[in-house]
Write a protein that holds these residues in place. Structure first.
Motif, PDB file in Angstrom:
ATOM      1  N   PHE A  44       0.798  -1.421   0.188  1.00  0.00           N
ATOM      2  CA  PHE A  44       0.107  -0.005  -0.071  1.00  0.00           C
ATOM      3  C   PHE A  44       0.908   1.423   0.122  1.00  0.00           C
ATOM      4  O   PHE A  44       0.578   2.256  -0.790  1.00  0.00           O
ATOM      5  CB  PHE A  44      -0.989   0.105   1.166  1.00  0.00           C
ATOM      6  N   ASN A  45       2.061   1.374   0.907  1.00  0.00           N
ATOM      7  CA  ASN A  45       2.566   2.474   1.011  1.00  0.00           C
ATOM      8  C   ASN A  45       3.318   2.711  -0.112  1.00  0.00           C
ATOM      9  O   ASN A  45       3.863   3.912  -0.325  1.00  0.00           O
ATOM     10  CB  ASN A  45       3.336   2.630   2.385  1.00  0.00           C
ATOM     11  N   GLU A  46       3.959   1.642  -0.753  1.00  0.00           N
ATOM     12  CA  GLU A  46       4.948   1.937  -2.014  1.00  0.00           C
ATOM     13  C   GLU A  46       3.964   2.443  -3.028  1.00  0.00           C
ATOM     14  O   GLU A  46       4.647   3.107  -3.862  1.00  0.00           O
ATOM     15  CB  GLU A  46       5.246   0.475  -2.370  1.00  0.00           C
ATOM     16  N   ILE A  47       2.687   2.025  -3.192  1.00  0.00           N
ATOM     17  CA  ILE A  47       1.859   2.552  -4.211  1.00  0.00           C
ATOM     18  C   ILE A  47       1.572   3.994  -3.841  1.00  0.00           C
ATOM     19  O   ILE A  47       1.833   4.849  -5.031  1.00  0.00           O
ATOM     20  CB  ILE A  47       0.575   1.818  -4.196  1.00  0.00           C
ATOM     21  N   GLN A  48       1.354   4.304  -2.793  1.00  0.00           N
ATOM     22  CA  GLN A  48       0.907   5.599  -2.243  1.00  0.00           C
ATOM     23  C   GLN A  48       2.287   6.592  -2.672  1.00  0.00           C
ATOM     24  O   GLN A  48       2.063   7.774  -3.188  1.00  0.00           O
ATOM     25  CB  GLN A  48       0.600   5.689  -0.778  1.00  0.00           C
ATOM     26  N   ARG A  49       3.421   6.195  -2.291  1.00  0.00           N
ATOM     27  CA  ARG A  49       4.609   7.314  -2.446  1.00  0.00           C
ATOM     28  C   ARG A  49       4.996   7.203  -4.124  1.00  0.00           C
ATOM     29  O   ARG A  49       5.422   8.274  -4.413  1.00  0.00           O
ATOM     30  CB  ARG A  49       5.885   6.336  -2.008  1.00  0.00           C
ATOM     31  N   LYS A  50       4.562   6.357  -4.786  1.00  0.00           N
ATOM     32  CA  LYS A  50       4.563   6.491  -6.422  1.00  0.00           C
ATOM     33  C   LYS A  50       3.682   7.301  -6.945  1.00  0.00           C
ATOM     34  O   LYS A  50       3.851   7.685  -8.287  1.00  0.00           O
ATOM     35  CB  LYS A  50       5.027   4.957  -6.998  1.00  0.00           C
ATOM     36  N   GLN A  56      -4.288   8.602   1.439  1.00  0.00           N
ATOM     37  CA  GLN A  56      -4.643   7.112   1.832  1.00  0.00           C
ATOM     38  C   GLN A  56      -6.017   6.803   1.384  1.00  0.00           C
ATOM     39  O   GLN A  56      -6.272   5.673   1.306  1.00  0.00           O
ATOM     40  CB  GLN A  56      -4.265   7.042   3.225  1.00  0.00           C
ATOM     41  N   ARG A  57      -6.998   7.671   1.892  1.00  0.00           N
ATOM     42  CA  ARG A  57      -8.259   7.254   1.716  1.00  0.00           C
ATOM     43  C   ARG A  57      -8.859   6.964   0.204  1.00  0.00           C
ATOM     44  O   ARG A  57      -9.409   6.090  -0.010  1.00  0.00           O
ATOM     45  CB  ARG A  57      -9.317   8.333   2.111  1.00  0.00           C
ATOM     46  N   ALA A  58      -8.277   7.819  -0.767  1.00  0.00           N
ATOM     47  CA  ALA A  58      -8.415   7.603  -2.123  1.00  0.00           C
ATOM     48  C   ALA A  58      -7.957   6.299  -2.654  1.00  0.00           C
ATOM     49  O   ALA A  58      -8.567   5.460  -3.239  1.00  0.00           O
ATOM     50  CB  ALA A  58      -7.990   8.923  -3.059  1.00  0.00           C
ATOM     51  N   LEU A  59      -6.687   5.979  -2.214  1.00  0.00           N
ATOM     52  CA  LEU A  59      -5.780   4.833  -2.492  1.00  0.00           C
ATOM     53  C   LEU A  59      -6.660   3.861  -2.143  1.00  0.00           C
ATOM     54  O   LEU A  59      -6.870   2.808  -2.898  1.00  0.00           O
ATOM     55  CB  LEU A  59      -4.542   4.837  -2.166  1.00  0.00           C
ATOM     56  N   SER A  60      -7.122   3.533  -0.947  1.00  0.00           N
ATOM     57  CA  SER A  60      -7.769   2.636  -0.279  1.00  0.00           C
ATOM     58  C   SER A  60      -9.094   2.172  -0.890  1.00  0.00           C
ATOM     59  O   SER A  60      -9.397   1.164  -1.344  1.00  0.00           O
ATOM     60  CB  SER A  60      -7.948   2.855   1.246  1.00  0.00           C
ATOM     61  N   ILE A  61      -9.930   3.156  -1.298  1.00  0.00           N
ATOM     62  CA  ILE A  61     -11.235   3.163  -1.975  1.00  0.00           C
ATOM     63  C   ILE A  61     -10.789   2.502  -3.201  1.00  0.00           C
ATOM     64  O   ILE A  61     -11.483   1.516  -3.771  1.00  0.00           O
ATOM     65  CB  ILE A  61     -11.827   4.484  -1.850  1.00  0.00           C
ATOM     66  N   ARG A  62      -9.841   3.077  -4.052  1.00  0.00           N
ATOM     67  CA  ARG A  62      -9.599   2.659  -5.431  1.00  0.00           C
ATOM     68  C   ARG A  62      -9.177   1.081  -5.374  1.00  0.00           C
ATOM     69  O   ARG A  62      -9.452   0.366  -6.434  1.00  0.00           O
ATOM     70  CB  ARG A  62      -8.429   3.453  -6.263  1.00  0.00           C
ATOM     71  N   LEU A  63      -8.298   0.712  -4.502  1.00  0.00           N
ATOM     72  CA  LEU A  63      -7.861  -0.437  -4.378  1.00  0.00           C
ATOM     73  C   LEU A  63      -9.060  -1.625  -3.913  1.00  0.00           C
ATOM     74  O   LEU A  63      -9.003  -2.576  -4.726  1.00  0.00           O
ATOM     75  CB  LEU A  63      -6.633  -0.639  -3.389  1.00  0.00           C
TER      76      LEU A  63
END
Length: 120
Positions: A44-50, A56-63
């Motif tokens: 998760f954090n690797e994706i967010q950094r890239k 975090q919320r947007a990434l969590s929802i999209r995943l």
């Protein structure tokens, strides 16, 4: 069933999943798919950094949305303590990513001069 908007030639209409199409067109969907395709699996954090600007919320929802429609897979590595969670792209996800890239390549071919936006 929805009605076709083409009169007298309804056989030309294509029925599709608007739920999936909307997800494919959402911000960050392409970025997530292309990163997972390049790196194989990411946490998760690797994706967010890239991905610039994603919360975090947007990434969590999209995943979660991408996992629900089987474009990505959530993998839990229980061999470590605590278990690590990775995300990886599925065959269907690769097909969607490739289709997006083909469409963007066609758009760029048709409009060689004006490239004013990045696909995220």
């Amino acid at each position: 069933m929805p009605e076709c908007c083409i009169k007298e030639d309804e056989d030309l209409c294509i029925l599709y999943s608007s739920r999936l199409m909307d997800l494919i067109m959402k911000k960050y969907t392409y970025s997530i798919l292309v990163l997972l395709d390049k790196y194989g699996k990411l946490r998760f954090n690797e994706i967010q950094r890239k991905i610039s600007g994603i919360t975090q919320r947007a990434l969590s929802i999209r995943l979660k949305d991408l996992e629900k429609v089987k474009l990505i897979e959530r993998v839990v590595d229980e061999s470590s303590s605590p278990p690590k969670v990775y995300y990886k792209i599925t065959t269907e996800g690769k097909a969607v990513k490739n289709a997006i890239q083909i469409l963007v390549s066609l758009v760029n071919l048709l409009d060689k001069e004006q490239k004013d936006s990045y696909l995220c």
